[in-house]
Design an enzyme around this catalytic site. Structure first.
Site, PDB file in Angstrom:
ATOM      1  N   LEU A  34      32.103  52.455 -40.175  1.00  0.00           N
ATOM      2  CA  LEU A  34      31.118  53.499 -39.903  1.00  0.00           C
ATOM      3  C   LEU A  34      29.899  53.305 -40.811  1.00  0.00           C
ATOM      4  O   LEU A  34      28.760  53.376 -40.370  1.00  0.00           O
ATOM      5  CB  LEU A  34      31.739  54.883 -40.127  1.00  0.00           C
ATOM      6  N   HIS A  94      35.576  58.247 -54.974  1.00  0.00           N
ATOM      7  CA  HIS A  94      36.812  58.834 -54.456  1.00  0.00           C
ATOM      8  C   HIS A  94      36.791  59.003 -52.939  1.00  0.00           C
ATOM      9  O   HIS A  94      37.528  59.814 -52.383  1.00  0.00           O
ATOM     10  CB  HIS A  94      37.133  60.163 -55.146  1.00  0.00           C
ATOM     11  N   HIS A 203      36.051  66.691 -53.357  1.00  0.00           N
ATOM     12  CA  HIS A 203      36.798  65.558 -52.811  1.00  0.00           C
ATOM     13  C   HIS A 203      36.043  64.981 -51.605  1.00  0.00           C
ATOM     14  O   HIS A 203      35.692  65.732 -50.689  1.00  0.00           O
ATOM     15  CB  HIS A 203      38.187  66.008 -52.335  1.00  0.00           C
ATOM     16  N   SER A 254      38.332  70.844 -52.396  1.00  0.00           N
ATOM     17  CA  SER A 254      38.246  70.274 -51.051  1.00  0.00           C
ATOM     18  C   SER A 254      36.914  70.648 -50.406  1.00  0.00           C
ATOM     19  O   SER A 254      36.398  71.732 -50.637  1.00  0.00           O
ATOM     20  CB  SER A 254      39.396  70.825 -50.204  1.00  0.00           C
ATOM     21  N   GLU A 440      41.848  62.523 -61.868  1.00  0.00           N
ATOM     22  CA  GLU A 440      41.312  63.696 -61.198  1.00  0.00           C
ATOM     23  C   GLU A 440      41.675  64.954 -61.985  1.00  0.00           C
ATOM     24  O   GLU A 440      42.797  65.432 -61.904  1.00  0.00           O
ATOM     25  CB  GLU A 440      41.875  63.764 -59.778  1.00  0.00           C
ATOM     26  N   TYR A 479      46.462  62.877 -61.324  1.00  0.00           N
ATOM     27  CA  TYR A 479      45.840  64.182 -61.603  1.00  0.00           C
ATOM     28  C   TYR A 479      46.074  64.655 -63.033  1.00  0.00           C
ATOM     29  O   TYR A 479      46.997  64.212 -63.711  1.00  0.00           O
ATOM     30  CB  TYR A 479      46.398  65.239 -60.638  1.00  0.00           C
ATOM     31  N   SER A 615      24.121  51.823 -41.237  1.00  0.00           N
ATOM     32  CA  SER A 615      23.595  53.081 -40.706  1.00  0.00           C
ATOM     33  C   SER A 615      24.741  54.021 -40.339  1.00  0.00           C
ATOM     34  O   SER A 615      25.765  53.584 -39.817  1.00  0.00           O
ATOM     35  CB  SER A 615      22.776  52.789 -39.446  1.00  0.00           C
ATOM     36  N   THR A 618      25.574  54.235 -36.376  1.00  0.00           N
ATOM     37  CA  THR A 618      26.282  53.191 -35.622  1.00  0.00           C
ATOM     38  C   THR A 618      27.759  53.186 -36.006  1.00  0.00           C
ATOM     39  O   THR A 618      28.124  53.519 -37.131  1.00  0.00           O
ATOM     40  CB  THR A 618      25.704  51.795 -35.921  1.00  0.00           C
TER      41      THR A 618
END
Length: 681
Positions: A34, A94, A203, A254, A440, A479, A615, A618
């Protein structure tokens, strides 16, 4: 005033067949692209060049110890003692949609199919190259800092753990997430804009664990928007301005702001077990603000970008003062922490609790080990036997109340499963202290750490330091929750691998580093035990690259499914080609571009590139067929405001060709759609 350098380099790696790193879901294997992944490097040196600090933010799940050791080795052979353990910070954004397989500790091999050399190499090469570019472009400049609040972009995904923290502490904060963004603006002495670093805790999991396309998620989209805005007229990934959106204490944060709902019934599952009445925990998933994960990624990314742009344009507080850095290696499985004058506690050998396997509302169920899938594979059989090893009583007691699922600190075949030796590091640029943490930290853990470091600086005559936490640096240790959150044993606590006193140990260690910087005694800090470097080579279950074929009467790059003749903005132009494994390209050329969208210019009679595979408009899909054949489908989601005219989509690949029984070669090829027109809406 400082000498400043910025650099950006591709670190994407193989976009097919390699498991994506983040959700620990073995089914989530790359199947295309992507948006490209980049390493972004920023170098700050003082005027006489005696001290320097390097901050790198890379679009990867986290920096592994293996990546760090190899990067530092390369820097040493190139620059001698200029770039070292103490003054180079490597941070991962991350994203959960980048290739995995770049770890030397065994636990991470399970979902990444081992150590994947092409994946590791592309990250190491990209990071080093971004530092090289920054190094070669050093110029006099100035730094400005600003901070502000980002709204509507995060929720706490373990609110029931957060509520376990003392009421008096929670009452000091208006929210159960850190909404503050801190930005650093870089300009040269002529006012020419160089770059920006933003630190914000969220995240990058707007893209969920059904996604197969490599990308940099919400924070990567923010970088893309900022760089496109500043590098006017350049293609994505090109241009001199570099904008990094780095991670911070995002442990329990989140971006999926609609919160957890049951995918089967639509009702809320915001309960301590994150469980649904029908289907249990596996049905409980958080959704983002958009209609799908692509839209959610853009909405959250746009929010983050907009706030950063506003803070950047208004930044007026200048950062001045000396540079310094402090670093230690620490055996985190054996740290004694003085809680007070009479009470000393210890950290533990690493171990993961039962809730680790449950995953989170952003990605449920990590290790779905089924008996059937390990039959007859000696590697997995031995690993399974290792798993049956019981934790020692000492480790069980140390981790209380965590019920141990994997006693990774006691598992050593074929290499240790988890690190013992961990980096702690702080770099100070004048009044800015960057605290580089190896994992984290949750919201409250991060608040406690920042406050402790700020107070430590203050008590040694350096008041009002701006302390930022840079997450996922140097080595991955999962974590870090507070002691109180640890008692609740949700996912983040189960993944706090060095036990209930992990945070207290880190606070003690980082206070030591802050004191050394404030009192100018960094040279007296003990180096600590050096981390191991395992001799692994290429140990992977990845299918090997074999010779490929085109269907009868076709050749590689031929169009199988043509684009339509006309489109309007907002529609999707799509073409399918006879394709080949994209891994061939990653292993053949470091910066291979798989596609171009080109526009025909009447005046010159030539085709102009308007988009490439970096991009976000696309999408490149690779589908493996039978008989060593495969297809590539390229989509262009035509954005609003696209110039009318004639366009085409081109595809660039490499295929493996068999020369003899033992030899194959890699052959480049390309294909193109026919021309199509974008017309008035």
């Amino acid at each position: 005033n400082y000498l400043l350098g910025v650099g950006r380099a591709d670190c994407t790696g193989p976009v097919a067949q390699v498991p994506l790193m983040g959700y620990a879901n073995p089914e989530q294997v790359g199947g295309g692209l992507l948006a490209r992944l980049y390493s972004r490097a920023f170098i700050v040196a003082d005027r006489d060049n005696s001290q320097r600090v390097v901050f790198v933010s890379a679009d990867i799940g986290m920096v592994s110890q293996r990546v760090r050791l190899e990067v530092l080795e390369r820097l040493k052979s190139k620059y001698g003692d200029l770039y070292r353990q103490d003054n180079v910070i490597l941070s991962g954004t991350h994203t959960h949609s980048g290739p995995g397989g770049y770890f030397q500790y065994t636990l991470f091999w399970i979902t990444s199919k081992g150590l994947i050399r092409p994946s590791l190499n592309s990250i190491v090469n990209g990071i080093v190259k971004s530092i090289d570019i920054a190094h070669e472009n050093m110029k006099r400049g100035r730094l400005f800092i600003n901070r502000g609040t980002v709204e509507n972009s995060q929720i706490n995904r373990s609110p029931f753990s957060y509520l376990a923290n003392p009421t008096s502490e929670r009452n000091r904060y208006s929210s159960n997430t850190d909404k503050e963004m801190v930005i650093l603006k870089m300009v040269d002495e002529d006012g020419q804009e160089l770059g920006l670093i933003s630190w914000f805790a969220v995240h990058p999991v707007s893209m969920n664990n059904t996604n197969r396309l490599v990308n940099s998620d919400n924070v990567g989209y923010a970088s893309y928007l900022f760089e496109q805005d500043k590098n006017k007229g350049m293609l994505p990934g090109e241009g001199s301005f570099v904008a990094a959106f780095a991670s911070s204490n995002l442990g329990d944060v989140s971006p999926n702001t609609r919160g957890p709902t049951c995918t089967n019934t639509g009702e809320s599952c915001d309960n301590p077990q994150s469980s649904c009445p029908v289907g249990g925990a596996t049905m409980c998933m958080a959704k983002g603000p958009g209609n799908d994960m692509f839209e959610s990624t853009r909405i959250i990314g746009q929010n983050i970008y907009s706030k950063a742009k506003e803070l950047y344009e208004k930044a007026s507080q200048e950062v001045t003062g000396p540079l310094s850095s402090a670093h230690q290696w620490v055996n985190m499985s054996d740290v004694s922490v003085e809680l007070n004058a009479t009470h000393t506690v210890k950290t533990c050998k690493p171990a993961l609790g039962h809730s680790f396997a449950a995953g989170t509302i952003d990605g449920v169920g990590a290790f779905n080990f089924t008996q059937g899938s390990v039959e007859g594979d000696p590697f997995w059989d031995q690993i399974r036997d290792q798993l049956l090893g019981e934790p020692s009583n000492e480790t069980k007691a140390c981790h209380e109340p965590k019920p141990i699922l994997f006693s990774t600190g006691e598992m050593t075949w074929p290499h240790p499963w988890h690190p013992d030796i961990v980096d702690v590091q702080i770099a100070a640029i004048g009044s800015l202290a960057i605290v580089a943490v190896p994992g984290e930290f949750t919201t409250m853990s991060g608040r406690r750490l920042r406050e402790a470091v700020r107070n430590e600086f203050g008590s040694h005559g350096t008041p009002r330091m701006n302390v930022v936490i840079a997450g996922l640096c140097n080595v991955y240790t999962h974590y870090i929750t507070t002691f109180e959150e640890y008692q609740v044993q949700r996912y983040e606590a189960a993944s706090t691998i060095y036990g209930p006193h992990t945070l207290s140990a880190y606070i003690q260690l980082y206070r030591g580093l802050a004191k050394a910087i404030a009192t100018n005694t960094t040279q007296d800090l003990p180096r600590g035990p050096e981390p191991p470097f395992f001799n692994i080579g290429n140990l992977t279950l990845l299918p090997s690259l074999s010779a490929e074929r085109a269907p009868a009467n076709k050749k590689f790059g031929d169009v199988l499914q043509e684009a339509r003749q006309q489109y309007r903005e907002g529609e999707v132009a799509e073409v399918t080609f006879v394709g080949a494994n994209p891994r061939n390209s990653a292993e053949n050329a470091t910066e291979h571009n798989f596609l171009m969208v080109e526009r025909y210019t009447n005046t010159s009679g030539t085709w102009q590139v308007v988009q490439n595979d970096a991009s976000w408009d696309t999408r490149f899909y690779w589908t493996k067929g039978s008989l060593n054949q495969s297809n590539v489908t390229i989509q262009w989601h035509i954005p609003h405001g696209t110039e009318l005219g004639v366009y085409r989509i081109r595809y660039f690949g490499h295929y493996k060709k068999r020369l003899s029984f033992t030899r194959t070669i890699t052959v480049p090829f390309e294909g193109s759609s026919s021309a199509f027109e974008i017309t008035v809406p």
